[in-house]
Design a protein around this motif. Structure first.
Motif, PDB file in Angstrom:
ATOM      1  N   UNK A 117      -8.168  -6.605   7.546  1.00 51.17           N
ATOM      2  CA  UNK A 117      -7.507  -6.134   8.757  1.00 51.17           C
ATOM      3  C   UNK A 117      -6.162  -5.550   8.336  1.00 51.17           C
ATOM      4  N   UNK A 118      -6.098  -4.269   8.294  1.00 46.27           N
ATOM      5  CA  UNK A 118      -4.936  -3.467   7.882  1.00 46.27           C
ATOM      6  C   UNK A 118      -4.543  -3.678   6.422  1.00 46.27           C
ATOM      7  N   UNK A 119      -4.054  -4.847   6.019  1.00 42.54           N
ATOM      8  CA  UNK A 119      -3.676  -5.036   4.612  1.00 42.54           C
ATOM      9  C   UNK A 119      -4.877  -5.626   3.864  1.00 42.54           C
ATOM     10  N   UNK A 120      -5.218  -5.005   2.717  1.00 42.00           N
ATOM     11  CA  UNK A 120      -6.475  -5.344   2.041  1.00 42.00           C
ATOM     12  C   UNK A 120      -6.604  -6.821   1.690  1.00 42.00           C
ATOM     13  N   UNK A 121      -5.528  -7.427   1.181  1.00 45.50           N
ATOM     14  CA  UNK A 121      -5.609  -8.819   0.742  1.00 45.50           C
ATOM     15  C   UNK A 121      -4.614  -9.745   1.412  1.00 45.50           C
ATOM     16  N   UNK A 122      -3.407  -9.265   1.654  1.00 45.42           N
ATOM     17  CA  UNK A 122      -2.323 -10.163   2.067  1.00 45.42           C
ATOM     18  C   UNK A 122      -2.599 -10.845   3.397  1.00 45.42           C
ATOM     19  N   UNK A 123      -3.317 -10.161   4.280  1.00 46.03           N
ATOM     20  CA  UNK A 123      -3.688 -10.767   5.567  1.00 46.03           C
ATOM     21  C   UNK A 123      -5.069 -11.394   5.401  1.00 46.03           C
ATOM     22  N   UNK A 124      -5.148 -12.707   5.646  1.00 49.16           N
ATOM     23  CA  UNK A 124      -6.438 -13.401   5.478  1.00 49.16           C
ATOM     24  C   UNK A 124      -7.103 -13.718   6.818  1.00 49.16           C
ATOM     25  N   UNK A 125      -6.409 -13.455   7.895  1.00 48.96           N
ATOM     26  CA  UNK A 125      -7.030 -13.650   9.204  1.00 48.96           C
ATOM     27  C   UNK A 125      -6.109 -13.180  10.316  1.00 48.96           C
ATOM     28  N   UNK A 126      -6.709 -12.658  11.384  1.00 50.46           N
ATOM     29  CA  UNK A 126      -5.968 -12.260  12.587  1.00 50.46           C
ATOM     30  C   UNK A 126      -6.736 -12.791  13.786  1.00 50.46           C
ATOM     31  N   UNK A 127      -6.011 -13.312  14.763  1.00 55.63           N
ATOM     32  CA  UNK A 127      -6.629 -13.805  15.984  1.00 55.63           C
ATOM     33  C   UNK A 127      -5.872 -13.242  17.181  1.00 55.63           C
ATOM     34  N   UNK A 128      -6.598 -12.866  18.217  1.00 57.06           N
ATOM     35  CA  UNK A 128      -5.993 -12.429  19.472  1.00 57.06           C
ATOM     36  C   UNK A 128      -6.443 -13.408  20.554  1.00 57.06           C
ATOM     37  N   UNK A 129      -5.492 -14.084  21.137  1.00 54.90           N
ATOM     38  CA  UNK A 129      -5.787 -15.138  22.123  1.00 54.90           C
ATOM     39  C   UNK A 129      -6.892 -16.075  21.600  1.00 54.90           C
ATOM     40  N   UNK A 130      -6.779 -16.405  20.316  1.00 55.53           N
ATOM     41  CA  UNK A 130      -7.699 -17.368  19.715  1.00 55.53           C
ATOM     42  C   UNK A 130      -9.002 -16.792  19.194  1.00 55.53           C
ATOM     43  N   UNK A 131      -9.232 -15.491  19.441  1.00 58.56           N
ATOM     44  CA  UNK A 131     -10.485 -14.861  18.992  1.00 58.56           C
ATOM     45  C   UNK A 131     -10.222 -14.100  17.689  1.00 58.56           C
ATOM     46  N   UNK A 132     -11.045 -14.342  16.675  1.00 56.26           N
ATOM     47  CA  UNK A 132     -10.938 -13.663  15.379  1.00 56.26           C
ATOM     48  C   UNK A 132     -10.988 -12.153  15.598  1.00 56.26           C
ATOM     49  N   UNK A 133     -10.021 -11.432  15.030  1.00 54.32           N
ATOM     50  CA  UNK A 133      -9.885 -10.012  15.365  1.00 54.32           C
ATOM     51  C   UNK A 133     -10.076  -9.092  14.174  1.00 54.32           C
ATOM     52  N   UNK A 134     -10.869  -8.057  14.390  1.00 55.29           N
ATOM     53  CA  UNK A 134     -10.997  -6.941  13.458  1.00 55.29           C
ATOM     54  C   UNK A 134     -10.107  -5.807  13.968  1.00 55.29           C
ATOM     55  N   UNK A 135      -9.994  -4.740  13.177  1.00 51.84           N
ATOM     56  CA  UNK A 135      -9.269  -3.558  13.659  1.00 51.84           C
ATOM     57  C   UNK A 135      -9.962  -2.999  14.904  1.00 51.84           C
ATOM     58  N   UNK A 215      -5.242  -6.498  30.005  1.00 53.06           N
ATOM     59  CA  UNK A 215      -5.832  -7.776  29.612  1.00 53.06           C
ATOM     60  C   UNK A 215      -4.838  -8.808  29.129  1.00 53.06           C
ATOM     61  N   UNK A 216      -3.542  -8.411  29.068  1.00 53.42           N
ATOM     62  CA  UNK A 216      -2.515  -9.282  28.500  1.00 53.42           C
ATOM     63  C   UNK A 216      -2.133 -10.419  29.415  1.00 53.42           C
ATOM     64  N   UNK A 217      -1.253 -11.336  28.976  1.00 55.92           N
ATOM     65  CA  UNK A 217      -0.538 -11.266  27.694  1.00 55.92           C
ATOM     66  C   UNK A 217      -1.447 -11.589  26.505  1.00 55.92           C
ATOM     67  N   UNK A 218      -1.081 -11.019  25.360  1.00 54.81           N
ATOM     68  CA  UNK A 218      -1.834 -11.224  24.129  1.00 54.81           C
ATOM     69  C   UNK A 218      -0.989 -12.020  23.125  1.00 54.81           C
ATOM     70  N   UNK A 219      -1.535 -13.134  22.686  1.00 56.92           N
ATOM     71  CA  UNK A 219      -0.902 -13.854  21.586  1.00 56.92           C
ATOM     72  C   UNK A 219      -1.648 -13.485  20.308  1.00 56.92           C
ATOM     73  N   UNK A 220      -0.916 -12.843  19.410  1.00 61.55           N
ATOM     74  CA  UNK A 220      -1.501 -12.378  18.144  1.00 61.55           C
ATOM     75  C   UNK A 220      -1.032 -13.318  17.034  1.00 61.55           C
ATOM     76  N   UNK A 221      -2.006 -13.855  16.310  1.00 55.28           N
ATOM     77  CA  UNK A 221      -1.697 -14.771  15.219  1.00 55.28           C
ATOM     78  C   UNK A 221      -2.172 -14.132  13.919  1.00 55.28           C
ATOM     79  N   UNK A 222      -1.335 -14.177  12.900  1.00 54.98           N
ATOM     80  CA  UNK A 222      -1.703 -13.628  11.585  1.00 54.98           C
ATOM     81  C   UNK A 222      -1.571 -14.710  10.534  1.00 54.98           C
ATOM     82  N   UNK A 223      -2.529 -14.745   9.615  1.00 52.61           N
ATOM     83  CA  UNK A 223      -2.462 -15.651   8.470  1.00 52.61           C
ATOM     84  C   UNK A 223      -2.363 -14.801   7.202  1.00 52.61           C
ATOM     85  N   UNK A 224      -1.475 -15.209   6.292  1.00 54.10           N
ATOM     86  CA  UNK A 224      -1.268 -14.476   5.042  1.00 54.10           C
ATOM     87  C   UNK A 224      -1.757 -15.307   3.862  1.00 54.10           C
TER      88      UNK A 224
END
Ligand SMILES: [Zn+2]
Length: 277
Positions: A117-135, A215-224
């Motif tokens: 998701x955007x960065x090839x390696x540094x980002x290991x997961x993204x979630x939007x309102x708790x749902x695993x997110x792709x681009x 559809x908001x508000x959106x809580x975006x969570x990123x894991x590195x």
């Protein structure tokens, strides 16, 4: 009927390897031709289905990959980077009836060819309102705010599964079947062009603008993949560390959410150090 094509490269025909999508390599030179074939097939199919105008927005890396000279003469292409809405630039003007995600891929930390998701390696997961997110999912939230339906998605077979989650009505085409992050059973450009053209013709019937969805508000969570990247990300206002390698922020709209995401990835990229990341 005006169609916008957001064209990413990892999900293109024949692409399975980092050098395939890395501008300047011999493999990229070869693969950009197959990528162009996929996109052109979508252009032809949308015109078959009644579109009057098809605009392509380049959405991979430096956003200068497609071969303009090989596109159908009716197409227009937005090439180059630094755009307000990045991968879905052009959707905000109120005249787009449907959008296609061509060459898309699955999200960071999940199965799929060249998944990220955007960065090839540094980002290991993204979630939007708790749902695993792709681009695809992130961009689907953005375009919904403009009332534009996602009508077509192409990529590997798992990208099609992912699309069923964020755009259940969209027509999908798997141009290859996932074997591992760097391997796939690929179909030939002649075959995938025929499949994409037929799918785009069918998808044109779905291109009907609707009332914009907030559809908001959106809580975006990123894991590195490293703790210091989470710490670095917190220089962006509103971004808070919520775990050893995790940050989160909340935006009222995904327009704001995707722009904050861009700020986070830009800042984090600058903090990735050689070899250790
Ligand atoms: Zn991508």
């Amino acid at each position: 009927m005006k169609i916008l094509i957001s064209a990413d490269m990892e999900g293109a025909t024949g692409v399975t390897w980092p050098a395939d999508v890395l501008p300047g390599t011999p493999q990229w030179e070869r693969c950009r031709s197959m990528f162009t074939s996929d996109v052109n097939a979508a252009v032809l199919g949308f015109h078959d289905g009644g579109a009057d105008q098809v605009v392509i927005n380049e959405a991979h890396w430096s956003m200068r990959n497609l071969l303009l000279e090989r596109l159908d003469s009716r197409a227009e292409m937005l090439t180059g980077r630094h755009k307000t809405l990045s991968m879905v630039e052009g959707v905000q003007h109120g005249d787009v009836d449907g959008i296609a995600f061509v060459g898309y891929h699955t999200g960071a930390g999940t199965e799929g060819v060249l998944a990220h998701t955007y960065l090839a390696n540094s980002i290991t997961g993204v979630w939007v309102n708790g749902v695993r997110a792709s681009e695809g999912l992130l961009n689907a939230h953005v375009v919904a705010e403009y009332g534009v339906p996602v009508v077509l998605v192409t990529g590997d077979d798992l990208t099609c599964v992912d699309a069923a989650g964020y755009a259940p009505d969209a027509v999908t085409v798997a141009v290859k079947d996932h074997v591992s992050r760097y391997a796939a059973v690929c179909r030939t450009p002649a075959r995938t062009a025929a499949d994409i053209r037929a799918a785009a013709k069918e998808a044109a019937a779905l291109a009907v603008r609707y009332e914009p969805v907030r559809g908001g508000p959106f809580t975006v969570e990123l894991e590195f993949d490293a703790e210091h990247l989470a710490m670095t990300a917190t220089v962006v206002p509103g971004v808070e560390q919520c775990g050893e390698r995790r940050v989160a922020y909340t935006s009222e709209t995904m327009y704001e959410g995707i722009r904050a995401f861009k700020a986070v990835t830009t800042v984090v990229s600058a903090a990735v150090e050689e070899q250790y990341g």
